[in-house]
Scaffold this motif. Structure first.
Motif, mmCIF file in Angstrom:
data_model
loop_
_atom_site.group_PDB
_atom_site.id
_atom_site.type_symbol
_atom_site.label_atom_id
_atom_site.label_comp_id
_atom_site.label_asym_id
_atom_site.label_seq_id
_atom_site.Cartn_x
_atom_site.Cartn_y
_atom_site.Cartn_z
ATOM 1 N N TYR A 98 -4.506 -3.271 -12.192
ATOM 2 C CA TYR A 98 -5.649 -4.016 -11.656
ATOM 3 C C TYR A 98 -6.285 -3.233 -10.510
ATOM 4 O O TYR A 98 -7.512 -3.110 -10.424
ATOM 5 C CB TYR A 98 -5.190 -5.392 -11.174
ATOM 6 C CG TYR A 98 -6.286 -6.245 -10.576
ATOM 7 C CD1 TYR A 98 -6.979 -7.162 -11.360
ATOM 8 C CD2 TYR A 98 -6.627 -6.140 -9.234
ATOM 9 C CE1 TYR A 98 -7.984 -7.954 -10.816
ATOM 10 C CE2 TYR A 98 -7.629 -6.925 -8.683
ATOM 11 C CZ TYR A 98 -8.302 -7.828 -9.476
ATOM 12 O OH TYR A 98 -9.299 -8.597 -8.930
ATOM 13 N N GLY A 99 -5.444 -2.694 -9.619
ATOM 14 C CA GLY A 99 -5.955 -1.931 -8.487
ATOM 15 C C GLY A 99 -6.710 -0.687 -8.918
ATOM 16 O O GLY A 99 -7.769 -0.356 -8.366
ATOM 17 N N VAL A 100 -6.183 0.010 -9.913
ATOM 18 C CA VAL A 100 -6.854 1.209 -10.418
ATOM 19 C C VAL A 100 -8.200 0.834 -11.038
ATOM 20 O O VAL A 100 -9.211 1.511 -10.824
ATOM 21 C CB VAL A 100 -5.973 1.936 -11.452
ATOM 22 C CG1 VAL A 100 -6.744 3.083 -12.111
ATOM 23 C CG2 VAL A 100 -4.708 2.477 -10.785
ATOM 24 N N SER A 101 -8.223 -0.265 -11.788
ATOM 25 C CA SER A 101 -9.477 -0.695 -12.413
ATOM 26 C C SER A 101 -10.497 -1.104 -11.356
ATOM 27 O O SER A 101 -11.705 -0.955 -11.550
ATOM 28 C CB SER A 101 -9.226 -1.859 -13.380
ATOM 29 O OG SER A 101 -8.942 -3.066 -12.684
ATOM 30 N N TYR A 102 -10.024 -1.606 -10.227
ATOM 31 C CA TYR A 102 -10.899 -1.994 -9.119
ATOM 32 C C TYR A 102 -11.667 -0.771 -8.619
ATOM 33 O O TYR A 102 -12.889 -0.805 -8.441
ATOM 34 C CB TYR A 102 -10.042 -2.583 -7.997
ATOM 35 C CG TYR A 102 -10.795 -3.250 -6.870
ATOM 36 C CD1 TYR A 102 -10.774 -4.634 -6.725
ATOM 37 C CD2 TYR A 102 -11.508 -2.509 -5.930
ATOM 38 C CE1 TYR A 102 -11.446 -5.260 -5.677
ATOM 39 C CE2 TYR A 102 -12.187 -3.120 -4.890
ATOM 40 C CZ TYR A 102 -12.150 -4.494 -4.766
ATOM 41 O OH TYR A 102 -12.823 -5.104 -3.736
ATOM 42 N N VAL A 103 -10.937 0.321 -8.406
ATOM 43 C CA VAL A 103 -11.569 1.546 -7.918
ATOM 44 C C VAL A 103 -12.504 2.119 -8.976
ATOM 45 O O VAL A 103 -13.614 2.574 -8.664
ATOM 46 C CB VAL A 103 -10.502 2.576 -7.509
ATOM 47 C CG1 VAL A 103 -11.160 3.860 -7.007
ATOM 48 C CG2 VAL A 103 -9.585 2.000 -6.424
ATOM 49 N N ARG A 222 -4.259 5.650 -8.639
ATOM 50 C CA ARG A 222 -2.885 5.319 -9.027
ATOM 51 C C ARG A 222 -1.881 5.895 -8.031
ATOM 52 O O ARG A 222 -0.918 5.230 -7.634
ATOM 53 C CB ARG A 222 -2.594 5.847 -10.434
ATOM 54 C CG ARG A 222 -1.306 5.308 -11.036
ATOM 55 C CD ARG A 222 -1.195 5.711 -12.493
ATOM 56 N NE ARG A 222 -2.313 5.223 -13.275
ATOM 57 C CZ ARG A 222 -2.427 3.979 -13.712
ATOM 58 N NH1 ARG A 222 -1.494 3.088 -13.409
ATOM 59 N NH2 ARG A 222 -3.471 3.614 -14.429
ATOM 60 N N THR A 223 -2.121 7.131 -7.596
ATOM 61 C CA THR A 223 -1.210 7.768 -6.641
ATOM 62 C C THR A 223 -1.189 7.019 -5.315
ATOM 63 O O THR A 223 -0.122 6.731 -4.758
ATOM 64 C CB THR A 223 -1.630 9.228 -6.396
ATOM 65 O OG1 THR A 223 -1.547 9.952 -7.624
ATOM 66 C CG2 THR A 223 -0.717 9.886 -5.375
ATOM 67 N N VAL A 224 -2.368 6.689 -4.812
ATOM 68 C CA VAL A 224 -2.458 5.979 -3.532
ATOM 69 C C VAL A 224 -1.791 4.610 -3.625
ATOM 70 O O VAL A 224 -1.007 4.215 -2.755
ATOM 71 C CB VAL A 224 -3.930 5.828 -3.105
ATOM 72 C CG1 VAL A 224 -4.053 4.879 -1.916
ATOM 73 C CG2 VAL A 224 -4.520 7.183 -2.756
#
Length: 250
Positions: A98-103, A222-224
């Protein structure tokens, strides 16, 4: 000879609202939010200055429509990213997705992203706007009545919003024993990280060569996310607690 705007001539009968939204997004990309006007949108698509008011009462109503459209795309991308996680029993992986898709959304749709969180909408609470955000825009009516007095509820057309989706994903990581207040704080933390990274990218604070392709953006996000949030959530440890001062140190 002056260059003709790329949005000129895109208007077809019965598609005025869509053409106005496209022209508005194009105009904001060129001039920023302050450069948006219904008059200029009308000029770009070749209609009368009065035509936009059939669908939008004012500039703010037009911005609300862009925000609603953005939330629709945003939630769809988030749900798709979470559904694509191979292991459905790994809630942390779904939250990371979800976080990756946000960015990715912010980078792919920068105008929508900035409008969604813009002070131009004068929302009392961004969280309320997120919580009320529509899950889909199908059937969205004209915003001719959504003038400057419309609040966060003007974004609401469905029963689930972007923030609700985030809270749900975060709760799955924390488990059922976590109370609502703690779950909300965790959701805010999970929101802040990708949002901050997205803003750094959009504002040019990260070297362009590191985020010039979708693959690079996803890899960085993804790394962050995994380095700063994933390990903490997986460990089961809460945030470090402040140690009590001994009497001798007082």
């Amino acid at each position: 000879m002056a260059r003709r705007s790329s949005s000129k001539g895109r208007y077809h009968h019965g598609e005025l609202r869509t053409a106005l939204l496209e022209a508005a997004i194009e105009l904001i990309a060129e001039r920023g939010l302050q450069g948006l006007s219904l008059r200029e949108c009308a000029r770009r698509i070749g209609v009368s200055h009065a035509a936009p008011y059939r669908h939008f009462a004012d500039k703010r109503a037009l911005l609300l429509a862009i925000a609603r459209q953005g939330f629709t795309i945003f939630v769809e991308m988030g749900r798709a990213a979470m559904a694509a996680v191979a292991d459905e029993d790994d809630p942390q992986a779904r939250l990371d997705a979800y976080g990756v898709s946000y960015v990715r959304f912010a980078v792919d749709h920068p105008v929508h992203f900035r409008v969604m969180f813009s002070a131009e909408l004068d929302e009392p609470s961004t969280i309320e706007a997120l919580d009320d955000a529509v899950r889909c825009e199908q059937g969205a009516g004209d915003e001719a009545g959504a003038g400057a007095g419309a609040g966060a509820s003007a974004l609401a057309d469905g029963d689930a919003g972007a923030f609700a989706l985030l809270v749900e994903a975060t709760q799955a990581v924390l488990g059922e024993d976590v109370d609502e207040a703690a779950g909300l704080v965790a959701a805010l933390a999970a929101w802040s990280l990708p949002h901050g990274l997205a803003m750094l990218i959009l504002d040019g604070r990260i070297p362009a060569e590191q985020v010039s392709t979708p693959g690079q953006v996803e890899a960085l996000a993804r790394t962050v996310i995994e380095q700063w949030r994933g390990p903490l959530a997986r460990s089961g440890d809460g945030p470090p607690r402040r140690r009590k001062r001994s009497r001798s140190s007082r």
